[in-house]
Design an enzyme around this catalytic site. Sequence first.
Site, PDB file in Angstrom:
ATOM      1  CB  CYS A 106      -7.253  -3.396 -12.015  1.00 17.82           C
ATOM      2  SG  CYS A 106      -6.572  -3.199 -10.366  1.00 17.82           S
ATOM      3  CB  CYS A 113      -6.924  -2.694   2.435  1.00 15.22           C
ATOM      4  SG  CYS A 113      -5.684  -4.016   2.532  1.00 15.22           S
ATOM      5  N   GLY A 166      -8.091  -3.980  -1.401  1.00 16.95           N
ATOM      6  CA  GLY A 166      -8.162  -5.158  -0.544  1.00 16.95           C
ATOM      7  C   GLY A 166      -7.037  -6.148  -0.730  1.00 16.95           C
ATOM      8  CB  SER A 220       2.884  -6.228  -2.571  1.00 14.88           C
ATOM      9  OG  SER A 220       1.863  -6.173  -3.528  1.00 14.88           O
ATOM     10  CG  LEU A 221       9.862  -8.413  -1.663  1.00 18.46           C
ATOM     11  CD1 LEU A 221       9.333  -9.482  -0.723  1.00 18.46           C
ATOM     12  CD2 LEU A 221      10.993  -8.982  -2.517  1.00 18.46           C
ATOM     13  CG  HIS A 222       6.203  -2.904  -1.979  1.00 14.36           C
ATOM     14  ND1 HIS A 222       6.176  -2.696  -3.337  1.00 14.36           N
ATOM     15  CD2 HIS A 222       4.931  -3.225  -1.634  1.00 14.36           C
ATOM     16  CE1 HIS A 222       4.946  -2.866  -3.783  1.00 14.36           C
ATOM     17  NE2 HIS A 222       4.172  -3.196  -2.783  1.00 14.36           N
TER      18      HIS A 222
HETATM   19  N1  SAH Z   1      -3.357  -6.058  -1.481  1.00 11.07           N
HETATM   20  C1  SAH Z   1      -2.770  -6.581  -2.674  1.00 11.07           C
HETATM   21  C2  SAH Z   1      -3.262  -5.870  -3.939  1.00 11.07           C
HETATM   22  C3  SAH Z   1      -3.017  -4.408  -3.879  1.00 11.07           C
HETATM   23  S1  SAH Z   1      -2.577  -3.238  -5.009  1.00 11.07           S
HETATM   24  C4  SAH Z   1      -1.258  -6.480  -2.587  1.00 11.07           C
HETATM   25  O1  SAH Z   1      -0.763  -5.888  -1.621  1.00 11.07           O
HETATM   26  O2  SAH Z   1      -0.569  -7.023  -3.438  1.00 11.07           O
HETATM   27  C5  SAH Z   1      -1.489  -3.631  -6.227  1.00 11.07           C
HETATM   28  C6  SAH Z   1      -0.055  -3.073  -6.061  1.00 11.07           C
HETATM   29  O3  SAH Z   1       0.033  -1.646  -5.975  1.00 11.07           O
HETATM   30  C7  SAH Z   1       0.600  -3.622  -4.818  1.00 11.07           C
HETATM   31  O4  SAH Z   1       1.892  -4.056  -5.121  1.00 11.07           O
HETATM   32  C8  SAH Z   1       0.640  -2.400  -3.943  1.00 11.07           C
HETATM   33  O5  SAH Z   1       1.608  -2.528  -2.934  1.00 11.07           O
HETATM   34  C9  SAH Z   1       0.937  -1.322  -4.941  1.00 11.07           C
HETATM   35  N2  SAH Z   1       0.677   0.039  -4.437  1.00 11.07           N
HETATM   36  C10 SAH Z   1      -0.096   0.407  -3.398  1.00 11.07           C
HETATM   37  N3  SAH Z   1      -0.081   1.736  -3.248  1.00 11.07           N
HETATM   38  C11 SAH Z   1       0.699   2.233  -4.214  1.00 11.07           C
HETATM   39  C12 SAH Z   1       1.060   3.571  -4.601  1.00 11.07           C
HETATM   40  N4  SAH Z   1       0.613   4.631  -3.950  1.00 11.07           N
HETATM   41  N5  SAH Z   1       1.875   3.712  -5.673  1.00 11.07           N
HETATM   42  C13 SAH Z   1       2.305   2.632  -6.368  1.00 11.07           C
HETATM   43  N6  SAH Z   1       1.968   1.370  -6.049  1.00 11.07           N
HETATM   44  C14 SAH Z   1       1.182   1.163  -4.991  1.00 11.07           C
END
Ligand code: SAH
Length: 362
Positions: A106, A113, A166, A220-222
Site C-alpha cells: 500500500c 492530503c 494522499g 471511495s464513495l462512503h
Molecule cells: N485518497 C485516496 C486513497 C486513500 S485511503 C482515496 O480517497 O481513495 C484508502 C481508503 O481508506 C479510502 O477509501 C479511504 O476513504 C479509507 N479511509 C480513510 N480513513 C479511514 C478510516 N479512518 N477508517 C477506514 N477507512 C478509511
Amino acid sequence: MTEKLNLFDYDRKALESYFADIGEKSFRAHQLLKWIYQHGIINIESMSNLSNDLRAYLKENTSVKLPEIITEKKSKDGTKKWLIKVDEKNSIETVFIPENDRGTLCISTQVGCALDCKFCSTAQQGFSRNLTTSEIIGQVWVANKILGHFENGKRMITNIVFMGMGEPLLNYDNVLKAINLMSDDHAFGLSRRRITVSTSGIIPGIDRLKEDNKVSLAISLHASNNELRDNIVPINRSYPILDLLSACKRYTSGKEDEPITIEYVMLKDVNDSLEDAHNLVKCLRDIPSKVNLIPFNKFPETFFSCSNLETINAFRDVLIKSGIFAITRKTRGDDIDAACGQLVGKFIAKSTKHQKNTAELN
Ligand code: SAH
C-alpha cells in the site's frame, strides 16, 4: 548547478527519448530498466551490457536517488509499516500486507492530503507536497529490496494499491509514470489488474487514466447521497455522486473489464442504515462493481466510531440480496496504526485546518 536527473523519475517512454537525445538506441532504456527494476542493481558500473562510454556518461550526468526507510514496525498479523524519509522535512508511510496467496503493498502519493475527508487521519494532518515519480516507485523498489525480492527472485509483492497517504489523481503525471513502471514488462511487470488506484472521485483523472494506463480502479464513495457525501468527502462538492458514477460507467465500458471496487467506510449512525444500503444499491445499479465495506479505524481526536458488527452484516446482506458482490474488508495492522486511514508520516503541513496537529518533526 542544475540537479542531476534521477533515473527513478523516468518511465520507459521518457528514458527512450532521453537516450534518443544523447544518440543512443531505444533498447538501452530496456536494458537500464531491467537492471534497476528486475535485478535491483543501481550501481551504473555494474550494468555490464552498457558500453563503457555510456556508463561513464550516465555516471557523470544522472543519479539514482531513492527514498530511505527510517523505521519498520511489524504487526502481530505480519503486516509491516515503514516510515520512509523523502527529504529533510518530510516522511511518508508505506505498508506491506502479506496473505496466503499474495502480498499487497500500500503506497503513498502525497505527503499528507488536501482533501479533508472527515474520517481520515491523514486528512487531519494537512498537506505538504506531491511525491515525485522516484519517491512513488521508490517505495516499491525499497520494499522489494528489504523483502529480499532482488536476491531470491521470489515475488513477495504481487499487488500494489494506491491507498496510502494522499489523493493519487491529484498528482496525476507522477502517479502515471509510476504506474507505467509497475506494469512495464521491462520494469516490475505486474499485471494491470493487480495495480489498484483508489480515488475519492477526481473525475478528470479517472477519464485520463482510462486512456493512459487502465489499471484497476477503486472509488471511495462512503455515502449514497450528495448531502452526506458533501459533508464527509468534501471533494463531492466539485464532483457530485451522479457525475462520479457516470465516470465509473465510462471507465468500465469495454469488453473484458474488471469491476470497479466501491469503498464504503462504516460509520456508526452516519452512513450505515438499511436505507443507506438500499440507496447504495440504486447508485450501483448500472455499474459493474464490487463493494468493500471498511470498518472505521479509529485515531485520536475523531468524533466517529465504527458501526457494530450486526449493523455491518445487515448492510452487507442488503447489497448481496440485490445481487451486488460485497465483502467486509479485514482490518490489518491496526496494532501498529497501519490500517486504512491511519497513515500519517511526519511532516510540516503547508496547509492545515488543524494547526495543532502539524508535524511533530524534530
Ligand atoms: N485518497 C485516496 C486513497 C486513500 S485511503 C482515496 O480517497 O481513495 C484508502 C481508503 O481508506 C479510502 O477509501 C479511504 O476513504 C479509507 N479511509 C480513510 N480513513 C479511514 C478510516 N479512518 N477508517 C477506514 N477507512 C478509511
